[in-house]
Scaffold this motif. Sequence first.
Motif, PDB file in Angstrom:
ATOM      1  N   VAL A  11       0.837  -1.204   0.000  1.00 56.98           N
ATOM      2  CA  VAL A  11       0.000   0.000   0.000  1.00 56.98           C
ATOM      3  C   VAL A  11       0.870   1.251   0.000  1.00 56.98           C
ATOM      4  N   ILE A  12       1.913   1.250   0.794  1.00 56.38           N
ATOM      5  CA  ILE A  12       2.818   2.403   0.844  1.00 56.38           C
ATOM      6  C   ILE A  12       3.508   2.598  -0.500  1.00 56.38           C
ATOM      7  N   MET A  13       3.954   1.502  -1.110  1.00 52.93           N
ATOM      8  CA  MET A  13       4.612   1.614  -2.412  1.00 52.93           C
ATOM      9  C   MET A  13       3.653   2.117  -3.486  1.00 52.93           C
ATOM     10  N   ILE A  14       2.403   1.686  -3.440  1.00 53.91           N
ATOM     11  CA  ILE A  14       1.414   2.161  -4.416  1.00 53.91           C
ATOM     12  C   ILE A  14       1.137   3.643  -4.215  1.00 53.91           C
ATOM     13  N   LEU A  15       0.978   4.052  -2.962  1.00 55.20           N
ATOM     14  CA  LEU A  15       0.700   5.468  -2.688  1.00 55.20           C
ATOM     15  C   LEU A  15       1.871   6.366  -3.088  1.00 55.20           C
ATOM     16  N   VAL A  16       3.064   5.974  -2.699  1.00 53.82           N
ATOM     17  CA  VAL A  16       4.245   6.779  -3.039  1.00 53.82           C
ATOM     18  C   VAL A  16       4.470   6.785  -4.549  1.00 53.82           C
ATOM     19  N   GLY A  17       4.348   5.641  -5.180  1.00 54.45           N
ATOM     20  CA  GLY A  17       4.538   5.555  -6.624  1.00 54.45           C
ATOM     21  C   GLY A  17       3.494   6.348  -7.391  1.00 54.45           C
ATOM     22  N   GLY A  18       2.243   6.293  -6.937  1.00 55.96           N
ATOM     23  CA  GLY A  18       1.180   7.033  -7.611  1.00 55.96           C
ATOM     24  C   GLY A  18       1.352   8.533  -7.498  1.00 55.96           C
ATOM     25  N   VAL A  19       1.668   9.003  -6.289  1.00 52.33           N
ATOM     26  CA  VAL A  19       1.877  10.440  -6.099  1.00 52.33           C
ATOM     27  C   VAL A  19       3.104  10.909  -6.875  1.00 52.33           C
ATOM     28  N   LEU A  20       4.182  10.152  -6.814  1.00 51.58           N
ATOM     29  CA  LEU A  20       5.392  10.515  -7.552  1.00 51.58           C
ATOM     30  C   LEU A  20       5.142  10.549  -9.050  1.00 51.58           C
ATOM     31  N   PHE A  21       4.350   9.591  -9.537  1.00 52.25           N
ATOM     32  CA  PHE A  21       4.031   9.565 -10.957  1.00 52.25           C
ATOM     33  C   PHE A  21       3.224  10.798 -11.368  1.00 52.25           C
ATOM     34  N   LEU A  22       2.217  11.141 -10.591  1.00 50.59           N
ATOM     35  CA  LEU A  22       1.392  12.309 -10.918  1.00 50.59           C
ATOM     36  C   LEU A  22       2.193  13.608 -10.863  1.00 50.59           C
TER      37      LEU A  22
ATOM     38  N   SER B 253       5.513  13.991 -11.093  1.00 53.33           N
ATOM     39  CA  SER B 253       6.540  14.005 -12.133  1.00 53.33           C
ATOM     40  C   SER B 253       5.935  14.230 -13.519  1.00 53.33           C
ATOM     41  N   THR B 254       4.792  13.630 -13.773  1.00 53.52           N
ATOM     42  CA  THR B 254       4.139  13.829 -15.065  1.00 53.52           C
ATOM     43  C   THR B 254       3.696  15.270 -15.234  1.00 53.52           C
ATOM     44  N   ALA B 255       3.134  15.851 -14.179  1.00 55.45           N
ATOM     45  CA  ALA B 255       2.732  17.257 -14.250  1.00 55.45           C
ATOM     46  C   ALA B 255       3.948  18.158 -14.451  1.00 55.45           C
ATOM     47  N   GLY B 256       5.048  17.861 -13.767  1.00 57.20           N
ATOM     48  CA  GLY B 256       6.271  18.642 -13.949  1.00 57.20           C
ATOM     49  C   GLY B 256       6.844  18.497 -15.350  1.00 57.20           C
ATOM     50  N   TYR B 257       6.761  17.313 -15.902  1.00 52.96           N
ATOM     51  CA  TYR B 257       7.269  17.086 -17.264  1.00 52.96           C
ATOM     52  C   TYR B 257       6.443  17.848 -18.290  1.00 52.96           C
ATOM     53  N   ILE B 258       5.137  17.821 -18.126  1.00 48.93           N
ATOM     54  CA  ILE B 258       4.267  18.576 -19.040  1.00 48.93           C
ATOM     55  C   ILE B 258       4.524  20.067 -18.903  1.00 48.93           C
ATOM     56  N   TYR B 259       4.702  20.539 -17.662  1.00 45.85           N
ATOM     57  CA  TYR B 259       5.014  21.952 -17.443  1.00 45.85           C
ATOM     58  C   TYR B 259       6.327  22.327 -18.120  1.00 45.85           C
ATOM     59  N   ALA B 260       7.335  21.477 -17.983  1.00 47.87           N
ATOM     60  CA  ALA B 260       8.630  21.767 -18.598  1.00 47.87           C
ATOM     61  C   ALA B 260       8.511  21.804 -20.120  1.00 47.87           C
ATOM     62  N   LYS B 261       7.763  20.872 -20.684  1.00 48.44           N
ATOM     63  CA  LYS B 261       7.617  20.840 -22.138  1.00 48.44           C
ATOM     64  C   LYS B 261       6.844  22.049 -22.668  1.00 48.44           C
ATOM     65  N   LEU B 262       5.869  22.522 -21.906  1.00 47.00           N
ATOM     66  CA  LEU B 262       5.046  23.627 -22.392  1.00 47.00           C
ATOM     67  C   LEU B 262       5.600  25.003 -22.054  1.00 47.00           C
ATOM     68  N   ARG B 263       6.158  25.165 -20.869  1.00 46.45           N
ATOM     69  CA  ARG B 263       6.544  26.500 -20.404  1.00 46.45           C
ATOM     70  C   ARG B 263       8.033  26.791 -20.425  1.00 46.45           C
ATOM     71  N   LEU B 264       8.869  25.791 -20.223  1.00 45.36           N
ATOM     72  CA  LEU B 264      10.301  26.045 -20.094  1.00 45.36           C
ATOM     73  C   LEU B 264      11.073  25.907 -21.398  1.00 45.36           C
TER      74      LEU B 264
END
Length: 78
Positions: free
Chosen positions: A5-16, A18-29
């Motif tokens: 459960v801890i691995m799923i929670l940490v992995g899910g939050v990290l994925f969300l 990181s994905t949001a940061g990657y999209i931000y970098a591709k669009l804004r930076l």
Amino acid sequence: MHLKVIMILVGGVLFLVSTAGYIYAKLRLRPDKRSDLDAYYYEFEDQHPDLARYNRWCRITWGGIIAAMLLLFLSLVL
């Protein structure tokens, strides 16, 4: 069972995040076409401050996405 459960929670939050940061970098930076990037010689293109920041953010967020996927996979397998 709690480790999964801890691995799923940490992995899910990290994925969300990181994905949001990657999209931000591709669009804004990303350096726009009007920047002085064309004035740099192609061998020294990575020394351009905007391009270096863009590449750094893309590498960091891509690493976070890979780490999150690994956590999610390990939680599925274990």
